[in-house]
Design an enzyme around this catalytic site. Sequence first.
Site, PDB file in Angstrom:
ATOM      1  N   HIS A   1       0.829  -1.208   0.000  1.00 37.09           N
ATOM      2  CA  HIS A   1       0.000   0.000   0.000  1.00 37.09           C
ATOM      3  C   HIS A   1       0.861   1.254   0.000  1.00 37.09           C
ATOM      4  O   HIS A   1       2.087   1.204   0.105  1.00 37.09           O
ATOM      5  CB  HIS A   1      -0.940  -0.013   1.212  1.00 37.09           C
ATOM      6  CG  HIS A   1      -0.228  -0.023   2.533  1.00 37.09           C
ATOM      7  ND1 HIS A   1       0.343   1.110   3.091  1.00 37.09           N
ATOM      8  CD2 HIS A   1       0.008  -1.034   3.416  1.00 37.09           C
ATOM      9  CE1 HIS A   1       0.884   0.809   4.253  1.00 37.09           C
ATOM     10  NE2 HIS A   1       0.710  -0.483   4.468  1.00 37.09           N
TER      11      HIS A   1
ATOM     12  N   CYS B   1       3.076  -4.827   6.720  1.00 36.73           N
ATOM     13  CA  CYS B   1       2.843  -4.540   5.304  1.00 36.73           C
ATOM     14  C   CYS B   1       4.080  -3.969   4.627  1.00 36.73           C
ATOM     15  O   CYS B   1       5.052  -3.599   5.279  1.00 36.73           O
ATOM     16  CB  CYS B   1       1.692  -3.546   5.162  1.00 36.73           C
ATOM     17  SG  CYS B   1       0.106  -4.175   5.747  1.00 36.73           S
TER      18      CYS B   1
END
Length: 201
Positions: A161, A177
């Site tokens: 992301h 992440c």
Amino acid sequence: MTNITRRNVFFTGLAASALPLLAPSVLRAQSAILDQADAAAAAAEDTIRRNISSFKTQDWRDHFETLGVASIVCDTKSRALHYWNHDGTDYRMYPTTVPMTDDLTRLGYTEIVRKKVGPTWTPTPSMRERDPNLPDMLPAGGENPLGTHAMYLTWPAYLIHGTYDTRKIGRRSSSGCIGLYNEKIAELFEITPIGTQVRLV
């Protein structure tokens, strides 16, 4: 009009005679300042060289049998994401965030299963355990830690992301992440199809 006295002549002569004595010390001070500036510039260049050298190109064949629809390798050591399109003619590399600790790092094979522009963010139970003050959910926007675009993996709660906090890029700063600059995740988002194979190493 200046009064010329023996005292004025004495101090004027004394100041003039001191100039040659002061000049070397002034030159030494200037030289020291220049040396410090040169050392700082050399250190900055060395840092840039080290940062650049840490981003080494990868060969997809070291990670996958075929390129499939596209391939991504997230290198948590050099903190870079490597992308290849379906026939290998498009290879791109992006600096990333990586997980803060080894406990939060998941390595292995997965794939892109969903993509979202303007993702919402919901903290995981483990995040809430670390910080009970986290909100239940954050909508898309400048406070959202997922940035402008998100690509979801087969592993729950693991994503590739964007981020609004650009200080995190290149650091161990995520909860698991892989994060990119918003403009870079937007670029990657456009060229990455669902089903892209991903490996975290």
